[in-house]
Design a protein around this motif. Structure first.
Motif, PDB file in Angstrom:
ATOM      1  N   PRO A   1       0.899  -1.188   0.367  1.00 30.36           N
ATOM      2  CA  PRO A   1       0.207  -0.200   0.133  1.00 30.36           C
ATOM      3  C   PRO A   1       0.537   0.689   0.291  1.00 30.36           C
ATOM      4  O   PRO A   1       0.220   2.157  -0.373  1.00 30.36           O
ATOM      5  CB  PRO A   1      -0.495  -0.154   1.243  1.00 30.36           C
ATOM      6  N   ALA A   2       2.260   1.286   0.181  1.00 33.11           N
ATOM      7  CA  ALA A   2       3.006   2.951   0.437  1.00 33.11           C
ATOM      8  C   ALA A   2       3.316   2.303  -0.942  1.00 33.11           C
ATOM      9  O   ALA A   2       4.382   1.233  -1.070  1.00 33.11           O
ATOM     10  CB  ALA A   2       3.426   2.665   1.824  1.00 33.11           C
TER      11      ALA A   2
ATOM     12  N   SER B   1       8.970   1.639  13.709  1.00 35.50           N
ATOM     13  CA  SER B   1       8.588   0.661  13.397  1.00 35.50           C
ATOM     14  C   SER B   1       8.296   1.007  12.535  1.00 35.50           C
ATOM     15  O   SER B   1       7.370   1.407  11.411  1.00 35.50           O
ATOM     16  CB  SER B   1       7.213   1.977  13.820  1.00 35.50           C
ATOM     17  N   ALA B   2       8.246  -0.020  11.167  1.00 41.73           N
ATOM     18  CA  ALA B   2       7.650  -0.526   9.679  1.00 41.73           C
ATOM     19  C   ALA B   2       6.128  -0.678  10.066  1.00 41.73           C
ATOM     20  O   ALA B   2       5.718   0.088   8.545  1.00 41.73           O
ATOM     21  CB  ALA B   2       8.594  -1.890   9.474  1.00 41.73           C
ATOM     22  N   ALA B   3       5.875  -0.963  10.468  1.00 38.95           N
ATOM     23  CA  ALA B   3       4.101  -1.121  10.139  1.00 38.95           C
ATOM     24  C   ALA B   3       3.516   0.577   9.621  1.00 38.95           C
ATOM     25  O   ALA B   3       2.534   0.611   9.162  1.00 38.95           O
ATOM     26  CB  ALA B   3       4.319  -1.600  10.945  1.00 38.95           C
ATOM     27  N   GLN B   4       4.419   1.335  11.216  1.00 39.65           N
ATOM     28  CA  GLN B   4       3.536   2.503  11.083  1.00 39.65           C
ATOM     29  C   GLN B   4       4.467   3.394   9.717  1.00 39.65           C
ATOM     30  O   GLN B   4       3.337   3.699   9.261  1.00 39.65           O
ATOM     31  CB  GLN B   4       4.182   3.455  12.191  1.00 39.65           C
ATOM     32  N   GLU B   5       5.692   2.891   9.592  1.00 38.63           N
ATOM     33  CA  GLU B   5       5.876   4.266   8.298  1.00 38.63           C
ATOM     34  C   GLU B   5       5.196   3.520   6.796  1.00 38.63           C
ATOM     35  O   GLU B   5       5.469   4.142   6.081  1.00 38.63           O
ATOM     36  CB  GLU B   5       7.766   3.661   8.152  1.00 38.63           C
ATOM     37  N   LEU B   6       5.086   2.179   6.794  1.00 35.50           N
ATOM     38  CA  LEU B   6       4.886   2.138   5.490  1.00 35.50           C
ATOM     39  C   LEU B   6       3.192   1.626   5.224  1.00 35.50           C
ATOM     40  O   LEU B   6       2.569   1.083   4.564  1.00 35.50           O
ATOM     41  CB  LEU B   6       5.394   0.273   5.270  1.00 35.50           C
TER      42      LEU B   6
ATOM     43  N   MET C   1      -3.163  -8.034   5.939  1.00 33.54           N
ATOM     44  CA  MET C   1      -2.548  -6.648   4.931  1.00 33.54           C
ATOM     45  C   MET C   1      -1.821  -7.653   3.363  1.00 33.54           C
ATOM     46  O   MET C   1      -1.240  -8.580   4.189  1.00 33.54           O
ATOM     47  CB  MET C   1      -2.019  -5.412   5.501  1.00 33.54           C
ATOM     48  N   SER C   2      -2.192  -7.179   2.392  1.00 31.80           N
ATOM     49  CA  SER C   2      -1.049  -7.425   1.549  1.00 31.80           C
ATOM     50  C   SER C   2      -0.523  -6.865   1.034  1.00 31.80           C
ATOM     51  O   SER C   2      -0.846  -5.758   1.252  1.00 31.80           O
ATOM     52  CB  SER C   2      -2.635  -8.042  -0.076  1.00 31.80           C
ATOM     53  N   VAL C   3       0.636  -6.979   0.572  1.00 35.35           N
ATOM     54  CA  VAL C   3       2.042  -5.991  -0.019  1.00 35.35           C
ATOM     55  C   VAL C   3       2.543  -6.388  -1.253  1.00 35.35           C
ATOM     56  O   VAL C   3       2.459  -8.072  -1.415  1.00 35.35           O
ATOM     57  CB  VAL C   3       3.237  -6.237   1.088  1.00 35.35           C
ATOM     58  N   THR C   4       2.408  -5.397  -1.850  1.00 37.92           N
ATOM     59  CA  THR C   4       2.953  -5.804  -3.249  1.00 37.92           C
ATOM     60  C   THR C   4       4.097  -5.129  -3.191  1.00 37.92           C
ATOM     61  O   THR C   4       4.794  -3.982  -2.670  1.00 37.92           O
ATOM     62  CB  THR C   4       1.765  -5.716  -4.536  1.00 37.92           C
TER      63      THR C   4
END
Lengths: 266, 266, 266
Positions: free
Chosen positions: C208-209, C245-250, C256-259
């Protein structure tokens, strides 16, 4: 007879880390009795971990294998050590965690049991991949002499300030733990310091805060507002206030140094 | 055969207290199977502890030794008792914790097992220094008759209000527990009260709040906003609201008394 | 030899539910070794439960019986299944919890062990009344063939998106867990994906990011602010930031799905 294993970590219970350690122990030593000392040591807090261990070991059977994994330096080059004391075994990183245990009287032997591969894998979880198999090996009655090599116990890392110092009338102590009432456990073993302090004509904290202290050995004897030095259930003396937080009133926190003045003549 | 030990306390898991209890049990009865019923009873909450015990015992083996240590009066002169019921053993302070268990039907024997030294040491941690060795002694198949002396079960301390009272059409009950959904467990055993209440023509809470109650024995049958009396998994009836907190809507909390009006004719 | 039981649930430890499960196991299979994998799975979170199980099983002995009870559909008509894989046994609701385990290579057999009475009692607590007795039966060395009936492993419910997909240069992954540092574990097994990604000329998150990603397999090699793909201790690759935090930054969260875009030529 198989030995039991006692675990002390700062892993908490929200992840499967403690479970994986136990799985590894059961894999290498099926049927081993495993007891949790505590897994809620404050993250990386070596002082608190050392206190929990020193306060608990006497209540465990002879031959118990303690695996204490609170290890800020994981992945670094600190050693993994095995200490024999009180007919029990203590596996821990050589980072000061065993300081209080070492300060207790008694014959001590130590071994360096660091495995050669310790820095190989970045993905290594030492509690599971290193401490658990070592504990399991010991639980199966391994001959201790076959593990690592003997080292001088005096070569172990000790925390500065963890030994109380009495110079003239000045006693320097350390806060080992703050419980949820705000009581502050000091590194003064009740057996060793109880009588000396009870006989004092006067006792006062002089740093970081300033306050008279009453060596009342039971909590019930304190007056409201009075700071007491209490003989707690964990084998060490504790600063306490009746119905108030000693930590807050005296600005103390875990690991801090406390200076007391001891008036031995009155 | 050795007996197993089941522990119920309000010690939580952030300190090494439960670990020390287990260490003591393993010291005195090596290899004993120990199961945690729960260590997160609200501090000093005898009602909740009694509920957890009464709701859990049936799922443990015969001969299980329960050690239930929720003990606001520690250090006072309350007795330590050993109750035999349902072919199981219950060690607890005589402070009302065993009330629900006593109210269950069945033959009961009781012994006073208070050790003579209980008030000696101010630093005594009763869970570790008194309950754990007693539990260990029982686990090793001690002859029960050799422990303390038999007492009249009717001499045990009971909590007032813990027995539901039906006078005419007024039913007085007590809140034994509030779960995290806000469901309120009442001291109405499903087996004993389920049928009576299901057959009622009308049911309503009249104090402390006022609301009609539907004796719907499954949660799924409730309409949103409707207060139901539900047959929960813990053996007691529960006040519940669909997608809302019964505790909040009805101003109920743990230990409170609840009055219901029961219309048996319609 | 008796088998051990490993428990994984979302029950937490504030109630006596886990204790009741263990009581039932000891009732039906006295003396069974029981290890807690974890009881703090986020309530109803099948993805996290499946990750904890897949990441932990390899550290447990052969023949271990895992009972995984994270079961949003309790009381519905989902099956209870028993999967045999890696010479271990996995009891779980057929709700997708076993997806990651099924995606691992290896021979798999499966049985439908749903008891006929599953929907009878509204007050049934499946962990205690259904999973615990089944686990106990297996622990006592029941012949597996006598339990339920064999089913096609391909009939098991799988979570959509739990299998990573590489189409051209686009890699779609899923967040299996977010730890308390904000590191995001992806469904990319280190052994399977580590080399492929390490050899990539370029790697970036595109949804998503949007951010470049460095396949640095040790955390220490990351620069501050740089997103890394790290080989963690749980067998899967993790998105991590140094001191953040990677969760917060991204903007990532569990499930969740990540591409990612994978540049294999540079």
């Amino acid at each position: 007879m198989a030995r039991m294993v006692a675990l002390l970590t700062d892993f908490g219970l929200h992840d499967p880390y403690v479970g994986q350690m136990k799985g590894m122990i059961q894999t290498h030593a099926p049927g081993t009795v495993i007891v949790d000392v505590c897994h809620h040591v404050e993250p990386f807090n070596i002082v608190q971990a050392g206190f929990f261990l020193a306060a608990s070991q006497a209540y465990f059977p002879e031959e118990t294998i303690f695996a204490a994994v609170v290890d800020p330096g994981v992945g670094g080059d600190r050693r993994i050590v095995l200490v024999e004391k009180f007919r029990q075994f203590f596996l821990a990183p050589d980072n000061g965690l065993l300081t209080l245990l070492m300060h207790k009287g008694g014959l001590t032997r130590a071994r360096d049991v660091t495995p050669p591969w310790r820095r190989e894998a970045s993905a290594t979880f030492h509690g599971r991949d290193l401490f658990a198999p070592l504990a399991a090996k010991l639980a199966c009655c391994a001959e201790i002499d076959g593990l690592g090599e003997e080292i001088n116990p005096h070569s172990l890392t000790l925390l500065p300030g963890a030994q109380p110092g009495l110079v003239g009338d000045t006693l320097t102590a350390m806060v080992l733990n703050v419980d949820h009432f705000g009581n502050c456990v000091l590194n003064l073993e009740s057996q060793e310091w109880g009588n000396t302090l009870a006989k004092a004509q006067g006792l006062a904290i002089i740093a970081p805060a300033s306050a008279p202290v009453r060596p009342a050995f039971t909590y019930e004897l304190l007056e409201p507002g009075e700071v007491g030095l209490i003989k707690g259930s964990q084998g060490y003396l504790e600063l306490a206030l009746k119905q108030a937080s000693a930590a807050q009133e005296l600005s103390l926190s875990l690991g801090m140094s406390v200076t007391l003045r001891l008036d031995r003549q009155g």
